[in-house]
Design a protein around this motif. Structure first.
Motif, mmCIF file in Angstrom:
data_model
loop_
_atom_site.group_PDB
_atom_site.id
_atom_site.type_symbol
_atom_site.label_atom_id
_atom_site.label_comp_id
_atom_site.label_asym_id
_atom_site.label_seq_id
_atom_site.Cartn_x
_atom_site.Cartn_y
_atom_site.Cartn_z
ATOM 1 N N GLU A 119 31.994 33.595 45.239
ATOM 2 C CA GLU A 119 31.054 33.531 44.127
ATOM 3 C C GLU A 119 31.546 32.557 43.053
ATOM 4 N N VAL A 120 32.849 32.531 42.827
ATOM 5 C CA VAL A 120 33.412 31.573 41.881
ATOM 6 C C VAL A 120 33.193 30.147 42.389
ATOM 7 N N GLN A 121 33.340 29.955 43.677
ATOM 8 C CA GLN A 121 33.091 28.628 44.258
ATOM 9 C C GLN A 121 31.663 28.163 44.025
ATOM 10 N N GLN A 122 30.735 29.104 43.937
ATOM 11 C CA GLN A 122 29.327 28.764 43.685
ATOM 12 C C GLN A 122 29.029 28.584 42.196
ATOM 13 N N GLY A 123 30.047 28.723 41.358
ATOM 14 C CA GLY A 123 29.864 28.485 39.931
ATOM 15 C C GLY A 123 29.793 29.730 39.073
ATOM 16 N N MET A 124 30.093 30.895 39.638
ATOM 17 C CA MET A 124 30.013 32.125 38.872
ATOM 18 C C MET A 124 31.103 32.175 37.793
ATOM 19 N N VAL A 125 30.690 32.409 36.571
ATOM 20 C CA VAL A 125 31.605 32.682 35.464
ATOM 21 C C VAL A 125 31.104 33.952 34.783
ATOM 22 N N MET A 126 31.943 34.577 33.966
ATOM 23 C CA MET A 126 31.587 35.884 33.426
ATOM 24 C C MET A 126 30.343 35.861 32.539
ATOM 25 N N GLY A 132 37.217 27.766 26.589
ATOM 26 C CA GLY A 132 36.352 27.915 27.763
ATOM 27 C C GLY A 132 36.360 29.317 28.314
ATOM 28 N N THR A 133 35.677 29.498 29.445
ATOM 29 C CA THR A 133 35.602 30.814 30.075
ATOM 30 C C THR A 133 36.930 31.154 30.742
ATOM 31 N N LEU A 134 37.119 32.437 31.026
ATOM 32 C CA LEU A 134 38.349 32.869 31.676
ATOM 33 C C LEU A 134 38.489 32.219 33.050
ATOM 34 N N PRO A 135 39.677 31.766 33.399
ATOM 35 C CA PRO A 135 39.875 31.186 34.732
ATOM 36 C C PRO A 135 39.821 32.269 35.804
ATOM 37 N N LEU A 136 38.977 32.066 36.795
ATOM 38 C CA LEU A 136 38.852 33.009 37.911
ATOM 39 C C LEU A 136 39.420 32.375 39.176
ATOM 40 N N GLU A 137 39.564 33.171 40.221
ATOM 41 C CA GLU A 137 40.204 32.710 41.448
ATOM 42 C C GLU A 137 39.272 31.809 42.251
#
Length: 379
Positions: free
Chosen positions: A126-133, A116-121
């Motif tokens: 933005e991560v809470q809104q679903g942002m992934v790299m 999967g994608t890298l785990p972000l904080e």
């Protein structure tokens, strides 16, 4: 300040090693770098270990395995810039006279996350809104295509070029060449990116031995000198961000070129942070290898090929060599040093005298990137 040189480099082939520990991954690269330098590890003045997701004290775990404990060890986390930031710290230590020799390690084990994608904080909004790299870079690509007419085929050619380079690199994770058609027909990840336009995750390590100039010449006749070492942090903004121009890399490139006393036309090869195909294109422009909006034509003409105007990612880059996050920056430096020594076989950039390594670290709301490390090396 004292001149700083690289006297030894080493790395393991990037790949997936789910059964190995961080120490298992790290020590072979360190051993290789020490042997390349011809130095006894007990002579090292300090060690700097870059890793983003390896837990506490990876440097001590690796060196303890080798019986090299007791020296000062600094563990550095700066996302994808972790080991290039560690390199920056080691360069400063030698320049200042804090030590005469230093070891830099980059190490990461991403198979621990199972894919999967890298785990972000999660606390990042933005991560809470679903942002992934992949989504972030996909937005950059779509905006660039809209503004400058970049085509899907031009975008795919970055992956084609880097896979061809990676096929000649025994340390690369992905070693099968691909065609434009194969890139475009691979599984869609985040429009416009297909699978083959996204870097693979995996495990790996790389190591570098540095010394001041006088010490370096005692160990080898062909040290590679560090002409510039820059670490920049992103500028936070709550408003509009131009996603087609990586401001932090433009700013860092200016610092590095000024420190080295060179310009873009002097660079023979560059290892840049091509986590996704669009990234490499943006960095052509950020480093001044071509003009604004010209990156698609630049790759299409072959200007970034090994025999082109400037060889970009002759190692295969992140797209082919792989991207074990904390190991990437050190591995880029290893490739540049080997190129400047003329040790790269079929992927050798003929007559290379000046090389550049560039790693960014991102994944934070409000920032272009959080960190950017740029190093310029010369024979």
């Amino acid at each position: 300040m004292r001149e700083t040189a690289v006297i030894g480099v080493g790395m393991i082939p990037f790949g997936k090693y789910p059964e190995k520990t961080i120490a298992d991954l790290g020590w072979p690269a360190v051993k290789q770098a020490l042997e390349d330098a011809g130095i006894d590890g007990r002579e090292l003045g300090a060690a700097y270990c870059g890793s983003a997701l390896s837990g506490m004290m990876p440097g001590q775990r690796i060196l303890g395995r080798m019986g090299l404990s007791g020296i000062p060890v600094f563990n550095v986390e700066n996302a994808c810039s972790s080991s290039s930031s560690a390199l920056r710290a080691a360069v400063l230590a030698i320049r200042s006279g804090a030590c005469d020799t230093a070891l830099v390690i980059g190490v990461e084990k991403l198979t621990r996350f199972g894919g999967g994608t890298l785990p972000l904080e999660r606390e990042d909004w933005e991560v809470q809104q679903g942002m992934v790299m992949p989504a972030l870079y996909a937005m950059r690509a779509k905006r660039y295509m809209h503004d400058f007419g970049l085509t899907e085929r031009q975008l795919a050619q970055v992956s084609v070029k880097n896979r061809a380079n990676g096929a000649m690199n025994p340390d690369a994770q992905m070693r099968a060449p691909v065609t434009v058609e194969e890139v475009l027909s691979s599984r869609l990840i985040a429009d416009p990116f297909t699978l083959l336009q996204c870097c693979p995750t995996g495990d790996g390590s790389a190591a570098i031995v540095l010394a001041d100039a006088a010490t370096a010449r005692r160990y080898r006749r062909d040290p590679v000198f560090v002409r510039a070492s820059d670490l920049s942090s992103g500028k936070h903004t709550d408003g509009f961000r131009d996603m087609t121009m990586p401001e932090i890399t433009v700013r860092g490139a200016g610092h590095a070129y000024e420190e080295a006393g060179i310009g873009p036309d002097d660079v023979d090869l560059a290892e840049v942070h091509d986590a996704f195909s669009i990234a490499e294109l943006l960095y052509y422009e950020a480093f001044g290898f071509c003009g604004r909006g010209e990156a698609g034509a630049f790759v299409e003409r072959g200007d970034s090929a090994i025999d082109g105007k400037v060889a970009v990612n002759p190692s295969g880059g992140l797209l082919a060599k792989g991207h074990p996050v904390g190991a990437t920056g050190a591995a880029q430096a290893v490739e540049v040093v080997r190129q400047l020594r003329g040790e790269c076989g079929d992927r050798q950039v003929e007559g290379a005298r000046v090389g550049l390594a560039h790693a960014t670290g991102g994944g934070i709301s409000g920032f272009d990137h959080g960190a950017c490390s740029i190093h310029i090396f010369s024979r």
